[in-house]
Design a protein around this motif. Sequence first.
Motif, mmCIF file in Angstrom:
data_model
loop_
_atom_site.group_PDB
_atom_site.id
_atom_site.type_symbol
_atom_site.label_atom_id
_atom_site.label_comp_id
_atom_site.label_asym_id
_atom_site.label_seq_id
_atom_site.Cartn_x
_atom_site.Cartn_y
_atom_site.Cartn_z
ATOM 1 N N GLU A 1 39.868 47.243 34.908
ATOM 2 C CA GLU A 1 41.148 46.670 34.496
ATOM 3 C C GLU A 1 41.320 45.254 35.039
ATOM 4 O O GLU A 1 41.866 44.378 34.367
ATOM 5 N N SER A 2 40.824 45.025 36.255
ATOM 6 C CA SER A 2 40.893 43.688 36.842
ATOM 7 C C SER A 2 40.113 42.692 35.997
ATOM 8 O O SER A 2 40.592 41.588 35.713
ATOM 9 N N ARG B 1 41.890 42.036 32.620
ATOM 10 C CA ARG B 1 43.040 41.130 32.747
ATOM 11 C C ARG B 1 42.597 39.699 33.019
ATOM 12 O O ARG B 1 43.224 38.748 32.534
ATOM 13 N N PRO C 1 48.768 34.991 37.068
ATOM 14 C CA PRO C 1 48.973 36.435 37.291
ATOM 15 C C PRO C 1 47.679 37.242 37.201
ATOM 16 O O PRO C 1 47.513 38.224 37.921
ATOM 17 N N ALA C 2 46.758 36.813 36.340
ATOM 18 C CA ALA C 2 45.482 37.517 36.222
ATOM 19 C C ALA C 2 44.669 37.374 37.499
ATOM 20 O O ALA C 2 44.015 38.324 37.952
ATOM 21 N N TRP D 1 45.913 36.731 40.544
ATOM 22 C CA TRP D 1 46.594 37.492 41.594
ATOM 23 C C TRP D 1 46.318 38.979 41.450
ATOM 24 O O TRP D 1 46.123 39.687 42.450
ATOM 25 N N PHE D 2 46.299 39.471 40.216
ATOM 26 C CA PHE D 2 45.980 40.881 40.009
ATOM 27 C C PHE D 2 44.549 41.164 40.470
ATOM 28 O O PHE D 2 44.274 42.216 41.061
ATOM 29 N N ALA E 1 44.592 41.464 44.255
ATOM 30 C CA ALA E 1 45.188 42.739 44.679
ATOM 31 C C ALA E 1 44.277 43.911 44.336
ATOM 32 O O ALA E 1 44.095 44.843 45.140
ATOM 33 N N ALA E 2 43.674 43.874 43.148
ATOM 34 C CA ALA E 2 42.801 44.969 42.724
ATOM 35 C C ALA E 2 41.566 45.062 43.607
ATOM 36 O O ALA E 2 41.119 46.165 43.951
#
Length: 308
Positions: A62-63, A66, A195-196, A198-199, A202-203
């Motif tokens: 998913e990371s 995105r 945002p991608a 940053w995700f 975090a991921a």
Amino acid sequence: MRERWWRWVQWAGGLLVLVFVARYLVRNWAAIRSEPVAWDLAPGWILASLAIILATYALLTESWRRMLAGWGPRLRWLEAARIWVLSSMGKYLPGKVWAIAGMAVLAQRRGVPAWSATGSAILLQIVSIGTGALLVGATGIGSLELHRPGSRIALLGIVAASVAGLVVVLWPPFTSRLLARLGVDPGKRLTPAAPAVWFGIAANLAAWTGYGVALWCLARGVLPAAELPLADAIGAFAGSYIAGLLFLLAPGGLGVREGVFMWMLQDRLGPANALALAAVSRLGMTVADLLAAAPFVLTRAEQGHDPT
């Protein structure tokens, strides 16, 4: 000229790691042979470890999906999972470019520009190393200091460098120049949407933590008497995996990961138990890779009937 110089630096660094691992194993071989390994299998913990690894793969998929969408191209989750899982099998080949090259080829077959697939994979690789090093430093400050006094300063330096590296990834001029040097032209959009990124950060933090939890479960499933703390499991997995990743010659970091893993956990588990857990962890990761890849290898792709 600079590319050749950087390649020599990588080879020299990898060779130093290999020499360190070999010397360490030779020096401790007598202790490894003399120390008994108390195997005690608990299938429930072993299955939990495999399940957590597979869930971590789903998160990393998913990371990447995105990050790719942050540049424009969008894939359905199953399409992205197929590309991510199959291309990641390239890590078992010598050299570290096969996974990224495979991702670019498979993504192109789904209509994704090669540059965006390659660029997103490279950025996430950088993010992965940065977040992994951050966790090595953070988890090691408490435990490693007990066994190796004076290591706190080095670990704090790793944390600071990791944070700085992750911040730099969010800076468009740096990212565009880095990708250009690697032969990737992102065109007008210098970086994927923030945002991608940053995700992705975090991921990857969650993924390294997940890998550590999986290792902790595995230790309880094969060596419960070893009593591996969770923080040590997270740091040892991340540190050994990154060492294997950076050594270009070893397929999947074979040998390097196990040596660094043993070095990091020998004071906690003992040399024999640390080496035994390193070997079982390698086996568990390989089984998880095969389980993740099996559905995509055994079935034909929905679009294009691509058998790869």
